[in-house]
Design an enzyme around this catalytic site. Structure first.
Site, PDB file in Angstrom:
ATOM      1  N   TRP A  24       0.811   1.662 -12.168  1.00  0.00           N
ATOM      2  CA  TRP A  24      -0.367   1.266 -11.386  1.00  0.00           C
ATOM      3  C   TRP A  24      -0.630   2.211 -10.227  1.00  0.00           C
ATOM      4  O   TRP A  24      -0.854   1.741  -9.099  1.00  0.00           O
ATOM      5  CB  TRP A  24      -0.228  -0.138 -10.778  1.00  0.00           C
ATOM      6  CG  TRP A  24       0.290  -1.213 -11.644  1.00  0.00           C
ATOM      7  CD1 TRP A  24       1.382  -1.984 -11.402  1.00  0.00           C
ATOM      8  CD2 TRP A  24      -0.289  -1.702 -12.867  1.00  0.00           C
ATOM      9  NE1 TRP A  24       1.538  -2.910 -12.409  1.00  0.00           N
ATOM     10  CE2 TRP A  24       0.527  -2.753 -13.316  1.00  0.00           C
ATOM     11  CE3 TRP A  24      -1.399  -1.336 -13.627  1.00  0.00           C
ATOM     12  CZ2 TRP A  24       0.272  -3.440 -14.488  1.00  0.00           C
ATOM     13  CZ3 TRP A  24      -1.659  -2.024 -14.796  1.00  0.00           C
ATOM     14  CH2 TRP A  24      -0.833  -3.064 -15.202  1.00  0.00           C
TER      15      TRP A  24
ATOM     16  N   GLU B  68      -1.135  -3.629  -2.269  1.00  0.00           N
ATOM     17  CA  GLU B  68      -0.599  -3.607  -0.898  1.00  0.00           C
ATOM     18  C   GLU B  68       0.081  -4.924  -0.534  1.00  0.00           C
ATOM     19  O   GLU B  68       0.029  -5.363   0.627  1.00  0.00           O
ATOM     20  CB  GLU B  68      -1.694  -3.284   0.124  1.00  0.00           C
ATOM     21  CG  GLU B  68      -1.839  -1.806   0.448  1.00  0.00           C
ATOM     22  CD  GLU B  68      -0.522  -1.135   0.780  1.00  0.00           C
ATOM     23  OE1 GLU B  68       0.039  -0.507  -0.146  1.00  0.00           O
ATOM     24  OE2 GLU B  68      -0.063  -1.219   1.924  1.00  0.00           O
TER      25      GLU B  68
ATOM     26  N   THR C 252       0.944  -8.805  -2.640  1.00  0.00           N
ATOM     27  CA  THR C 252       0.119  -9.915  -3.139  1.00  0.00           C
ATOM     28  C   THR C 252      -0.050 -10.987  -2.060  1.00  0.00           C
ATOM     29  O   THR C 252       0.707 -11.021  -1.082  1.00  0.00           O
ATOM     30  CB  THR C 252       0.787 -10.576  -4.362  1.00  0.00           C
ATOM     31  OG1 THR C 252       2.021 -11.167  -3.918  1.00  0.00           O
ATOM     32  CG2 THR C 252       1.068  -9.582  -5.478  1.00  0.00           C
TER      33      THR C 252
HETATM   34  C1  LIG Z   1      -5.489  -1.440  -9.638  1.00  0.00           C
HETATM   35  C2  LIG Z   1      -4.153  -1.298  -8.964  1.00  0.00           C
HETATM   36  C3  LIG Z   1      -3.904  -0.226  -8.134  1.00  0.00           C
HETATM   37  C4  LIG Z   1      -2.647  -0.054  -7.547  1.00  0.00           C
HETATM   38  N1  LIG Z   1      -2.394   1.058  -6.792  1.00  0.00           N
HETATM   39  C5  LIG Z   1      -1.112   1.306  -6.398  1.00  0.00           C
HETATM   40  C6  LIG Z   1      -0.768   2.569  -5.801  1.00  0.00           C
HETATM   41  O1  LIG Z   1      -1.630   3.422  -5.585  1.00  0.00           O
HETATM   42  N2  LIG Z   1       0.534   2.803  -5.479  1.00  0.00           N
HETATM   43  C7  LIG Z   1       1.512   1.878  -5.710  1.00  0.00           C
HETATM   44  O2  LIG Z   1       2.671   2.151  -5.397  1.00  0.00           O
HETATM   45  N3  LIG Z   1       1.214   0.662  -6.261  1.00  0.00           N
HETATM   46  C8  LIG Z   1      -0.067   0.372  -6.628  1.00  0.00           C
HETATM   47  N4  LIG Z   1      -0.369  -0.828  -7.227  1.00  0.00           N
HETATM   48  C9  LIG Z   1       0.702  -1.789  -7.455  1.00  0.00           C
HETATM   49  C10 LIG Z   1       0.572  -3.064  -6.646  1.00  0.00           C
HETATM   50  O3  LIG Z   1       0.881  -2.827  -5.301  1.00  0.00           O
HETATM   51  C11 LIG Z   1       1.463  -4.111  -7.332  1.00  0.00           C
HETATM   52  O4  LIG Z   1       0.830  -4.461  -8.539  1.00  0.00           O
HETATM   53  C12 LIG Z   1       1.701  -5.328  -6.488  1.00  0.00           C
HETATM   54  O5  LIG Z   1       2.494  -5.028  -5.372  1.00  0.00           O
HETATM   55  C13 LIG Z   1       2.368  -6.459  -7.269  1.00  0.00           C
HETATM   56  O6  LIG Z   1       3.455  -6.012  -7.999  1.00  0.00           O
HETATM   57  P1  LIG Z   1       3.557  -6.388  -9.569  1.00  0.00           P
HETATM   58  O7  LIG Z   1       2.284  -6.001 -10.196  1.00  0.00           O
HETATM   59  O8  LIG Z   1       4.821  -5.816 -10.100  1.00  0.00           O
HETATM   60  O9  LIG Z   1       3.638  -7.968  -9.595  1.00  0.00           O
HETATM   61  P2  LIG Z   1       4.943  -8.872  -9.380  1.00  0.00           P
HETATM   62  O10 LIG Z   1       5.664  -8.441  -8.174  1.00  0.00           O
HETATM   63  O11 LIG Z   1       5.692  -8.988 -10.644  1.00  0.00           O
HETATM   64  O12 LIG Z   1       4.223 -10.263  -9.083  1.00  0.00           O
HETATM   65  C14 LIG Z   1       3.699 -11.123 -10.103  1.00  0.00           C
HETATM   66  C15 LIG Z   1       3.341 -12.449  -9.437  1.00  0.00           C
HETATM   67  O13 LIG Z   1       4.523 -13.062  -8.908  1.00  0.00           O
HETATM   68  C16 LIG Z   1       4.394 -13.297  -7.517  1.00  0.00           C
HETATM   69  N5  LIG Z   1       5.676 -13.023  -6.874  1.00  0.00           N
HETATM   70  C17 LIG Z   1       6.315 -11.841  -6.794  1.00  0.00           C
HETATM   71  N6  LIG Z   1       7.472 -11.965  -6.119  1.00  0.00           N
HETATM   72  C18 LIG Z   1       7.571 -13.261  -5.774  1.00  0.00           C
HETATM   73  C19 LIG Z   1       8.539 -14.008  -5.055  1.00  0.00           C
HETATM   74  N7  LIG Z   1       9.628 -13.447  -4.543  1.00  0.00           N
HETATM   75  N8  LIG Z   1       8.321 -15.323  -4.894  1.00  0.00           N
HETATM   76  C20 LIG Z   1       7.208 -15.895  -5.387  1.00  0.00           C
HETATM   77  N9  LIG Z   1       6.261 -15.243  -6.055  1.00  0.00           N
HETATM   78  C21 LIG Z   1       6.430 -13.937  -6.252  1.00  0.00           C
HETATM   79  C22 LIG Z   1       3.297 -12.345  -7.064  1.00  0.00           C
HETATM   80  O14 LIG Z   1       2.647 -12.826  -5.902  1.00  0.00           O
HETATM   81  C23 LIG Z   1       2.384 -12.330  -8.268  1.00  0.00           C
HETATM   82  O15 LIG Z   1       1.525 -13.426  -8.231  1.00  0.00           O
HETATM   83  C24 LIG Z   1      -1.639  -1.021  -7.769  1.00  0.00           C
HETATM   84  C25 LIG Z   1      -1.900  -2.120  -8.598  1.00  0.00           C
HETATM   85  C26 LIG Z   1      -3.134  -2.249  -9.207  1.00  0.00           C
HETATM   86  C27 LIG Z   1      -3.353  -3.426 -10.131  1.00  0.00           C
END
Ligand SMILES: Cc1cc2nc3c(=O)[nH]c(=O)nc-3n(C[C@H](O)[C@H](O)[C@H](O)COP(=O)(O)OP(=O)(O)OC[C@H]3O[C@@H](n4cnc5c(N)ncnc54)[C@H](O)[C@@H]3O)c2cc1C
Length: 553
Positions: free
Chosen positions: A163, A368, A370
């Site tokens: 991502w 940045e 969730t």
């Molecule tokens: C279009 C897009 C652009 C992006 N750009 C960048 C970028 O330029 N650079 C970069 O480094 N990243 C980037 N990201 C990544 C983004 O920051 C992550 O997707 C985000 O931090 C969430 O991580 P994940 O997708 O692994 O979800 P997960 O961490 O797996 O989360 C899935 C769900 O579980 C919840 N959750 C997670 N942990 C917990 C917990 N401990 N307790 C309860 N609930 C929890 C979350 O809130 C979410 O609802 C981008 C993502 C997208 C979709």
């Protein structure tokens, strides 16, 4: 506030971006980019280099303009108002250079920032991995030292990133990898051997931004590519800018939310149903327009207050940044969703832009950090404050609001104070019954805390507007009286939420029958809180009048 640009320069920057967007990014083109799922690389590059948007976040010392946090918030709000996808392309460049700006040595800043300024480089920030998103500590990408005569002369990077915005197009990448000393940022060039960029992701929204996975297979970088020239500083360097970067995404929520709401406002003036414009129907405006305008302005109050504090050197303000991001992104999403409803069937079609804005703004509660991670950050921090102060933290804030209400009775500070007292009591009940061991309670508290603190921020902002002392670079869309009305509406919402959801939360989480409900209701002064709802409809009318410019409100 003397950090950053002066007001005239900021206005010039905003006007230049507006003019550029009027010519180069009309609605029809933005819809086309969305439909074709196309990243307008030349446009984003022109914005960075030709318009000089890159120069904003580069210190003057390195040939930039040295904009402050407040300036960046105003620019981010405007960019998102134009298009969150294009804004993301610009934002990723800000973000990509942040580890260098905040963690680089002087020599590294000189080397990289000067290049970014002179060449208008497109950058990407590579933190997230397939299995390390919210939990960055789980990252698996490795950086193995290369030794020559016992000295570390370079590193070999192996692993995958997921991502990454601008991932397929950037000139320069900052990549987080595990060195023997811990997570470390590395500056990586686009064309190094073993570095592969994945195909663009087919996304729900921000389709005008490029998002790609990155793969590193024995990618060799020199030792001087470590940001800060020491291993293990990566997570600290990432944390150091959260207050600031989260404000940017908060501003995206604000900009996109207002873009959608302004379209709904304009539409409701034209659309006649039942013999009169929708704008004249309370059942429409007081559900679909007014509450969203008020929530967006509550978010703005948090953003502006936090930006001023960061510019004044008041610390990293990660929790305040989290509150701003949570409020701005959630309010932006709710406003955009309401804007679809406000357009009826037309809103459900691609032609009317609000459909696209709603898909675009959706990302702001995900990247940045969730919304749930924001709730956790906010609740954990404020829970500590509650414990450290033996329950006085929010009572103290309430006292300050009561003093404000004495001096300035019209800004809703009295109701915001009631909400703060009640929050302190709800948190104390949670402590006595040991309820925050349940993650659900903690996270819901985070949500309520963000709302209550935003009510305080909006009351203070409305008071500053009445005193005519808003920061010179502040947004001035509303008159001071209209802002005061909005603040009274939002303070009532905060009070109602603590009284209903906060109380319900702790009763629901404790063992049945163990919370003395009558005592809790008395401690939060439930009757007074309910009485504070008096006048709500009149104030909503005032906000509606201000939005539709119907009176002098
Ligand atoms: C279009 C897009 C652009 C992006 N750009 C960048 C970028 O330029 N650079 C970069 O480094 N990243 C980037 N990201 C990544 C983004 O920051 C992550 O997707 C985000 O931090 C969430 O991580 P994940 O997708 O692994 O979800 P997960 O961490 O797996 O989360 C899935 C769900 O579980 C919840 N959750 C997670 N942990 C917990 C917990 N401990 N307790 C309860 N609930 C929890 C979350 O809130 C979410 O609802 C981008 C993502 C997208 C979709």
């Amino acid at each position: 506030m003397d950090a950053g640009l002066d007001r005239e320069t900021l206005n010039l920057v905003l006007d230049t971006i507006r003019d550029f967007a009027d010519h180069e990014l009309p609605d029809a083109y933005l819809l086309e980019l969305d439909a074709k799922d196309e990243f307008p690389e030349p446009i984003v590059r022109r914005m960075l280099a030709e318009l000089g948007v890159s120069l904003l976040f580069i210190p003057e010392k390195y040939g930039g303009m040295g904009a402050g946090t407040f300036d960046i918030y105003r620019v981010c709000e405007l960019l998102a108002r134009i298009d969150v996808g294009v804004a993301t392309g610009v934002f990723a460049t800000f973000l990509g250079s942040d580890p260098i700006v905040f963690g680089g040595t002087d020599e590294q800043k000189e080397r990289w920032m000067t290049r970014i300024a002179e060449e208008g480089l497109l950058m990407a920030y590579g933190a997230t991995e397939p299995e390390a998103g919210s939990d960055l500590g789980a990252l698996k990408t490795t950086a193995k030292p290369v030794l020559d005569d016992g000295n570390v002369v370079g590193y070999v990077i192996n692993g995958n990133k997921q991502w990454i915005s601008n991932g397929g197009y950037a000139d320069l990448y900052t990549i987080l990898a595990n060195a023997p000393g811990g997570p470390t940022w590395f500056v990586v060039d686009r064309d190094v051997e073993g570095f592969e960029k994945g195909k663009p992701e087919d996304k729900h929204g921000i389709r005008a931004s490029n998002t790609a996975a990155l793969a590193f297979s024995d990618v060799r970088v020199d030792a001087d590519r470590i940001v800060g020239e020491r291993e293990g500083l990566g997570l600290t360097q990432a944390q150091a800018v959260f207050g600031y970067t989260r404000l940017m995404v908060a501003a995206f929520g604000l900009g996109a939310g207002w873009a959608a709401l302004d379209r709904a406002i304009a539409y409701s003036l034209e659309r006649i149903q039942g013999g009169s414009p929708l704008a004249e129907k309370q059942g429409y405006t007081h559900k679909l327009i007014v509450p969203h305008a008020v929530r967006l302005e509550a978010a703005r109050a948090c953003i502006e207050e936090t930006a001023v504090r960061i510019d004044n050197g008041d610390g990293q303000l990660n929790t305040e940044g989290a509150i701003a991001k949570y409020m701005g992104s959630e309010a932006g999403n709710a406003a955009a969703d309401a804007a679809i409803q406000a357009h009826g069937g037309y809103g459900y079609t691609k032609e009317y832009m609000v459909e696209k804005i709603t898909r675009d703004v959706r990302i702001t509660t995900i990247y940045e950090g969730t919304s749930e991670i924001m709730e956790m950050t906010i609740a954990r921090d404020r829970w500590q404050e509650h414990l450290k102060s033996r329950g006085a933290y929010y009572h103290d804030q309430a006292a300050a609001l009561e003093a404000l209400a004495q001096r300035m009775p019209t800004v809703g500070a009295d109701t915001a104070a009631l909400a703060h007292h009640a929050l302190a009591e709800v948190m104390e009940t949670a402590r006595v019954h040991r309820l925050t061991r349940s993650q659900h309670v903690l996270f819901r508290l985070g949500d309520i805390i963000a709302t209550v603190e935003s009510a305080a921020a909006l009351a203070r902002r409305a008071a500053s507007a009445l005193d005519d002392i808003l920061p010179p670079k502040a947004d001035h869309r509303f008159t001071a009286d209209a802002l005061a009305a909005a603040s009274r509406v939002f303070a009532r919402e905060a009070a109602a939420r603590v009284a209903a959801e906060g109380v319900g939360l702790v009763i629901g989480a404790a063992a049945p029958g163990t919370v003395d409900v009558g005592a809790l209701q008395a401690s939060i002064r439930l009757e007074t809180m309910e009485q504070a709802q008096g006048g709500l409809l009149d104030d909503m009318d005032l906000v509606a009048d201000a939005l539709y410019q119907r009176t002098s409100a």
